[in-house]
Design a protein around this motif. Structure first.
Motif, PDB file in Angstrom:
ATOM      1  N   SER A  41       0.850  -1.195   0.000  1.00 22.07           N
ATOM      2  CA  SER A  41       0.000   0.000   0.000  1.00 22.07           C
ATOM      3  C   SER A  41       0.880   1.236   0.000  1.00 22.07           C
ATOM      4  O   SER A  41       2.099   1.146   0.167  1.00 22.07           O
ATOM      5  CB  SER A  41      -0.844   0.052   1.275  1.00 22.07           C
ATOM      6  OG  SER A  41      -1.864  -0.887   1.250  1.00 22.07           O
ATOM      7  N   ALA A  42       0.233   2.379  -0.089  1.00 22.72           N
ATOM      8  CA  ALA A  42       0.923   3.642   0.175  1.00 22.72           C
ATOM      9  C   ALA A  42       1.268   3.676   1.659  1.00 22.72           C
ATOM     10  O   ALA A  42       0.649   2.980   2.460  1.00 22.72           O
ATOM     11  CB  ALA A  42      -0.011   4.795  -0.175  1.00 22.72           C
ATOM     12  N   THR A  47      -2.751   8.185   1.214  1.00 21.61           N
ATOM     13  CA  THR A  47      -3.889   8.295   0.289  1.00 21.61           C
ATOM     14  C   THR A  47      -4.855   9.388   0.758  1.00 21.61           C
ATOM     15  O   THR A  47      -5.323  10.207  -0.040  1.00 21.61           O
ATOM     16  CB  THR A  47      -4.615   6.942   0.171  1.00 21.61           C
ATOM     17  OG1 THR A  47      -3.643   5.946  -0.138  1.00 21.61           O
ATOM     18  CG2 THR A  47      -5.676   6.956  -0.896  1.00 21.61           C
ATOM     19  N   GLU A 130       1.003   4.802  -3.951  1.00 24.79           N
ATOM     20  CA  GLU A 130       1.515   3.443  -4.162  1.00 24.79           C
ATOM     21  C   GLU A 130       2.686   3.418  -5.144  1.00 24.79           C
ATOM     22  O   GLU A 130       3.584   2.592  -5.026  1.00 24.79           O
ATOM     23  CB  GLU A 130       0.398   2.521  -4.674  1.00 24.79           C
ATOM     24  CG  GLU A 130      -0.404   1.809  -3.599  1.00 24.79           C
ATOM     25  CD  GLU A 130      -1.392   2.696  -2.851  1.00 24.79           C
ATOM     26  OE1 GLU A 130      -1.564   3.872  -3.250  1.00 24.79           O
ATOM     27  OE2 GLU A 130      -1.995   2.217  -1.869  1.00 24.79           O
ATOM     28  N   PHE A 196      -3.670  -1.381  -5.293  1.00 25.32           N
ATOM     29  CA  PHE A 196      -4.687  -0.337  -5.450  1.00 25.32           C
ATOM     30  C   PHE A 196      -4.732   0.299  -6.841  1.00 25.32           C
ATOM     31  O   PHE A 196      -5.781   0.699  -7.298  1.00 25.32           O
ATOM     32  CB  PHE A 196      -4.431   0.706  -4.341  1.00 25.32           C
ATOM     33  CG  PHE A 196      -5.242   1.964  -4.316  1.00 25.32           C
ATOM     34  CD1 PHE A 196      -6.631   1.933  -4.273  1.00 25.32           C
ATOM     35  CD2 PHE A 196      -4.604   3.209  -4.275  1.00 25.32           C
ATOM     36  CE1 PHE A 196      -7.368   3.114  -4.189  1.00 25.32           C
ATOM     37  CE2 PHE A 196      -5.338   4.389  -4.187  1.00 25.32           C
ATOM     38  CZ  PHE A 196      -6.715   4.340  -4.150  1.00 25.32           C
ATOM     39  N   ARG A 210     -11.004   2.462  -2.440  1.00 24.73           N
ATOM     40  CA  ARG A 210     -10.258   2.572  -1.189  1.00 24.73           C
ATOM     41  C   ARG A 210     -10.011   1.192  -0.583  1.00 24.73           C
ATOM     42  O   ARG A 210     -10.853   0.305  -0.640  1.00 24.73           O
ATOM     43  CB  ARG A 210     -11.009   3.447  -0.173  1.00 24.73           C
ATOM     44  CG  ARG A 210     -11.069   4.925  -0.536  1.00 24.73           C
ATOM     45  CD  ARG A 210      -9.715   5.542  -0.823  1.00 24.73           C
ATOM     46  NE  ARG A 210      -8.722   5.394   0.234  1.00 24.73           N
ATOM     47  CZ  ARG A 210      -8.533   6.256   1.234  1.00 24.73           C
ATOM     48  NH1 ARG A 210      -9.300   7.329   1.325  1.00 24.73           N
ATOM     49  NH2 ARG A 210      -7.577   6.067   2.120  1.00 24.73           N
ATOM     50  N   GLY A 211      -8.842   1.038  -0.012  1.00 28.01           N
ATOM     51  CA  GLY A 211      -8.473  -0.248   0.572  1.00 28.01           C
ATOM     52  C   GLY A 211      -8.175  -1.291  -0.496  1.00 28.01           C
ATOM     53  O   GLY A 211      -8.109  -2.492  -0.213  1.00 28.01           O
ATOM     54  N   GLY A 212      -7.961  -0.851  -1.732  1.00 23.07           N
ATOM     55  CA  GLY A 212      -7.872  -1.770  -2.863  1.00 23.07           C
ATOM     56  C   GLY A 212      -6.612  -2.613  -2.946  1.00 23.07           C
ATOM     57  O   GLY A 212      -6.515  -3.492  -3.812  1.00 23.07           O
ATOM     58  N   SER A 213      -5.650  -2.400  -2.049  1.00 21.25           N
ATOM     59  CA  SER A 213      -4.418  -3.194  -2.146  1.00 21.25           C
ATOM     60  C   SER A 213      -4.649  -4.675  -1.850  1.00 21.25           C
ATOM     61  O   SER A 213      -3.982  -5.532  -2.430  1.00 21.25           O
ATOM     62  CB  SER A 213      -3.356  -2.665  -1.188  1.00 21.25           C
ATOM     63  OG  SER A 213      -3.003  -1.372  -1.566  1.00 21.25           O
TER      64      SER A 213
HETATM   65  N1  ASP Z   1      -3.752   3.250  -0.209  1.00 17.44           N
HETATM   66  C1  ASP Z   1      -5.094   2.858  -0.570  1.00 17.44           C
HETATM   67  C2  ASP Z   1      -6.069   3.356   0.473  1.00 17.44           C
HETATM   68  O1  ASP Z   1      -5.660   3.877   1.489  1.00 17.44           O
HETATM   69  C3  ASP Z   1      -5.225   1.400  -0.802  1.00 17.44           C
HETATM   70  C4  ASP Z   1      -4.919   0.513   0.374  1.00 17.44           C
HETATM   71  O2  ASP Z   1      -4.305   0.936   1.340  1.00 17.44           O
HETATM   72  O3  ASP Z   1      -5.290  -0.658   0.331  1.00 17.44           O
HETATM   73  O4  ASP Z   1      -7.246   3.214   0.286  1.00 17.44           O
END
Ligand code: ASP
Ligand code: MG
Length: 473
Positions: A41-42, A47, A130, A196, A210-213
């Motif tokens: 992830s970042a 993000t 990312e 992501f 969001r949260g796509g990693s």
């Molecule tokens: N960096 C992205 C986010 O915060 C993806 C991730 O962390 O999974 O949504």
């Protein structure tokens, strides 16, 4: 060879110390003879900050947007300097980071001039998180003796053009992942990719939401038919309840995909199971592990969980909810009435969690939000409306409640001292949920936990940890 996709979330790469821990974990897998592909992830909160910069620029606040970008530039530069001691590699990396931030600043300036933030521009802006983290992490791995190679995820994760929630094109991804990653692994290299992010077939940057990693991890794992996917985060896995509320909460060693999905929907934040679907479909086990406690076995999510002698696996709580009661004595059974109600929620783009109906009323629960007065105003054109906040939804999940008689009686006996407002048994038959006052939530969870996790099944729950804690105290 055992191929494992290792995904590290924002907190696992938040600073140089975290990246060093991550490198040690990957090095450990390599030493154990595994072939890892790493998805990152970042860095934590990046993000969010990129989105804030985009928001500021789109409102014409050029200075504010550039200030956020400048702080992010320093953070990434400092992280790189700290991790890369070799002068030549460090200088090259810093130059590259500066180039990326120069590009980003250019985009932000443009946005501050045109004042229109499209989903496409938003994806371009957030993608830097990312893109940059993965490059720094690959370099840090190399310094620590891992044969890492940075791979731009956008060359593999091809999606459609729905910016901000792009749909991955599975067959193309499978082809590209095998073409680009397998030869590297055959040479003993460890590919490192940003999660992501993706790109459409025209090469324009997209994101998976969001949260796509996690999603990227599962896509790559699925494409390469990996032996396992590891989701590294900052908790020990899925727990029987929130340990801050319930100090004797236990780690769940194994859980089914369906159970994990129910829990996530109702607030357990470990991962969003829809995103691991590509792995589950191919029967690849997914492990949730803690990068701060790598010796722990975590939680294994599988398509079929073993039988468990305890009816429930976990208790999740979702707070900050509101109940809306819509009361209409005459119209309830007229056709189109429920549709009219739901159309209003739809118009305000407000998802509904739970619904129950009686003779004259419909009760719905939603996340408390500032749209409620407007929704209530629209609903009051149809019927009498009341709404009340500060509610909590307790959700008890377990496949082994299927077909068991008297489960509801046992649950409500355990919380007989607490006022229950609304009850629903999900169509999935593996969850029982009910709504109570938010102030009663912690007490309810503790009572339920005491009632249902008294003699936990040791094949499913980490009872050893509880025993060890008892010995220590
Ligand atoms: N960096 C992205 C986010 O915060 C993806 C991730 O962390 O999974 O949504
Ligand atoms: Mg994250």
């Amino acid at each position: 060879m055992s191929l494992v996709v290792m995904k590290f979330g924002g907190t696992s790469v938040e600073d140089p110390a975290a990246i060093c821990r991550t490198a040690a974990i990957v090095a450990g897998r390599v030493a154990a003879g595994k072939n890892p592909v790493v998805v990152v992830s970042a860095m934590a909160k990046v993000t969010d900050q990129l989105l804030r910069a985009a928001g500021a620029a789109s409102l014409g606040d050029r200075t504010g947007a550039l200030a956020i970008s400048s702080r992010l530039r320093s953070r990434h530069r400092d992280t790189a300097c700290d991790l890369i001691k070799d002068a030549k590699s460090s200088a090259a990396l810093i130059t590259w980071i500066d180039q990326k931030f120069d590009q980003l600043d250019e985009v932000l300036r443009g946005l501050a001039a045109i004042l229109e933030l499209t989903p496409r521009i938003s994806d371009l802006i957030v993608s830097y998180g990312e893109r940059i983290s993965s490059r720094i992490i690959a370099a840090a791995f190399c310094e620590r003796g891992i044969h890492a190679v940075h791979v731009d995820a956008r060359e593999i994760v091809i999606t459609d053009s729905q910016f901000q929630k792009a749909i991955p094109q599975d067959s193309i991804i499978e082809k590209l992942a095998n073409e680009k990653l397998r030869p590297l692994m055959a040479e003993g290299k460890v590919p490192v990719l940003g999660g992501f992010i993706g790109s459409n077939e025209a090469g324009i940057t997209t994101t998976l939401g969001r949260g796509g990693s996690d999603f990227t991890g599962a896509l790559i794992g699925g494409a390469l038919a990996a032996d396992a996917i590891e989701i590294w985060t900052d908790v020990d896995g899925i727990m029987t309840s929130d340990p801050r509320v319930c100090p004797d909460a236990l780690r769940v060693k194994v859980i089914s995909f369906e159970e994990a999905a129910e829990l996530a929907y109702f607030g357990a934040k470990v991962l969003h199971p829809a995103t691991i679907l590509p792995a589950v479909k191919k029967n690849i086990p997914v492990l949730v592990l803690n990068s701060r406690n790598p010796g722990n076995d975590g939680t294994r999510i599988t398509s079929l969980a073993p039988h468990c002698s305890s009816p429930f696996k976990s208790i999740a709580v979702k707070k900050k909810l509101s109940i809306i009661d819509v009361v209409a004595s005459r119209m309830l059974m007229t056709h189109g009435y429920l549709k009219a109600i739901f159309d209003i929620f739809d118009k305000h783009q407000c998802p509904v969690d739970m619904v129950s109906t009686s003779e004259v009323s419909v009760s719905l629960t939603v996340d408390s939000n500032d749209k409620l007065p407007a929704i209530a105003a629209d609903l009051s054109k149809l019927a009498d409306v009341k709404y009340e906040g500060k509610k909590a939804l307790i959700c008890m999940v377990g496949e082994d409640i299927r077909g068991q008689n008297g489960m509801a009686a046992q649950v409500f006996a355990a919380i007989r001292h607490i006022n229950v407002r609304m009850i629903s048994q999900g169509a999935s038959e593996i969850n029982m949920s009910f709504m109570i006052e938010e102030d009663d939530a912690d007490e309810a969870v503790r009572s339920l936990h005491a009632a249902f996790f008294q003699n936990p099944d040791p094949t499913i729950f980490d009872v050893e940890a509880r025993k060890a804690a008892a010995v220590r105290s």
